[in-house]
Motif scaffolding. Structure first.
Motif, short mmCIF file in Angstrom:
data_model
loop_
_atom_site.label_atom_id
_atom_site.label_comp_id
_atom_site.label_asym_id
_atom_site.label_seq_id
_atom_site.Cartn_x
_atom_site.Cartn_y
_atom_site.Cartn_z
N LEU A 135 0.83 -1.20 0.00
CA LEU A 135 0.00 0.00 0.00
C LEU A 135 0.87 1.26 0.00
O LEU A 135 0.54 2.25 -0.66
N MET A 189 -4.34 1.46 5.15
CA MET A 189 -4.37 2.54 4.16
C MET A 189 -4.13 3.89 4.84
O MET A 189 -3.33 4.72 4.36
N VAL A 197 -10.34 7.44 3.56
CA VAL A 197 -10.47 5.99 3.39
C VAL A 197 -11.91 5.58 3.68
O VAL A 197 -12.48 5.91 4.72
#
Length: 227
Positions: A135, A189, A197
């Protein structure tokens, strides 16, 4: 004997030829891929990178939706990548494919070059540290304001979904998949720097629920003028 350090399609390299059929039957593919493509909304002049592109099903949909976009597919499995190239060639789609891992996204695309970074049914297979670093690399590949889109097995909210997800764990292993089933992706994230998010949709399937996630890389902050 060749040693591989990634999880092959369906958990075993010998099953790669069955991957597309299995995904179609096992995940209600048409429903979630259609919803995911709508969410991604590829633009005509955008650069999009599909991380862990597999056989190129999503990559091809993106390229067909936006024929003038620059579409890049990345995957570490050479057999699967060959299948992806063949799919794109047969459909006359201009897609660039490169062998690499999620960690290689920024290197292969170029730091800050991608408008959108996408991935589907990949991160649940990856060890926790690899989820985080993958990520982070996608974050680095995106321009400021660029978007992250992920479709994957997320939090399995009900006893039925947790039971069905055991089929995936039997193939891909419990150690790597359990954090995703407990809903770890959204936190990761945010941890690597994404903002906004959100879990946009949860789609029940015969193998557990698939979540559609969206996030964005923050816009670059202007440098304050010196006094």
């Amino acid at each position: 004997m060749t040693t591989i350090d990634y999880t092959p399609a369906l958990g075993h390299s010998g099953l790669s030829g069955l991957y597309d059929l299995a995904i179609a039957l096992w995940t209600r593919e048409r429903r979630w891929r259609s919803a995911f493509l709508d969410q991604i909304a590829p633009g005509a002049s955008e650069t999009l990178v599909d991380v862990g592109c597999g056989t190129g099903a999503l990559t091809a949909l993106i390229a067909a939706e936006a024929p003038t976009a620059k579409v890049i597919g990345i995957d570490p499995d050479p057999d699967i990548l060959a299948r992806a190239r063949n799919r794109a060639t047969k459909r006359g789609l201009a897609v660039v494919f490169a062998r690499g891992y999620a960690d290689d996204a920024a290197t292969l695309v170029g730091p800050g070059r991608a408008d959108k970074a996408v991935s589907s049914l990949v991160f649940h297979q990856v060890p926790l540290a690899g989820k985080r670093s993958g990520l982070a690399a996608m974050f680095d590949a995106l321009r400021p304001g660029g978007e992250l889109h992920i479709a994957d097995y997320g939090l399995q909210r009900t006893p039925l979904m947790r039971f069905l997800f055991r089929q995936v764990q039997a193939l891909d292993g419990r150690e790597n998949t359990q954090p995703s089933a407990e809903g770890v992706l959204q936190g990761l994230m945010a941890e690597v720097g994404f903002e906004g998010v959100e879990e946009c949709k949860v789609i029940p399937t015969p193998s557990g629920s698939i979540s559609l996630y969206r996030a964005r890389k923050p816009l670059a902050r202007p440098i304050a003028a010196r006094p």
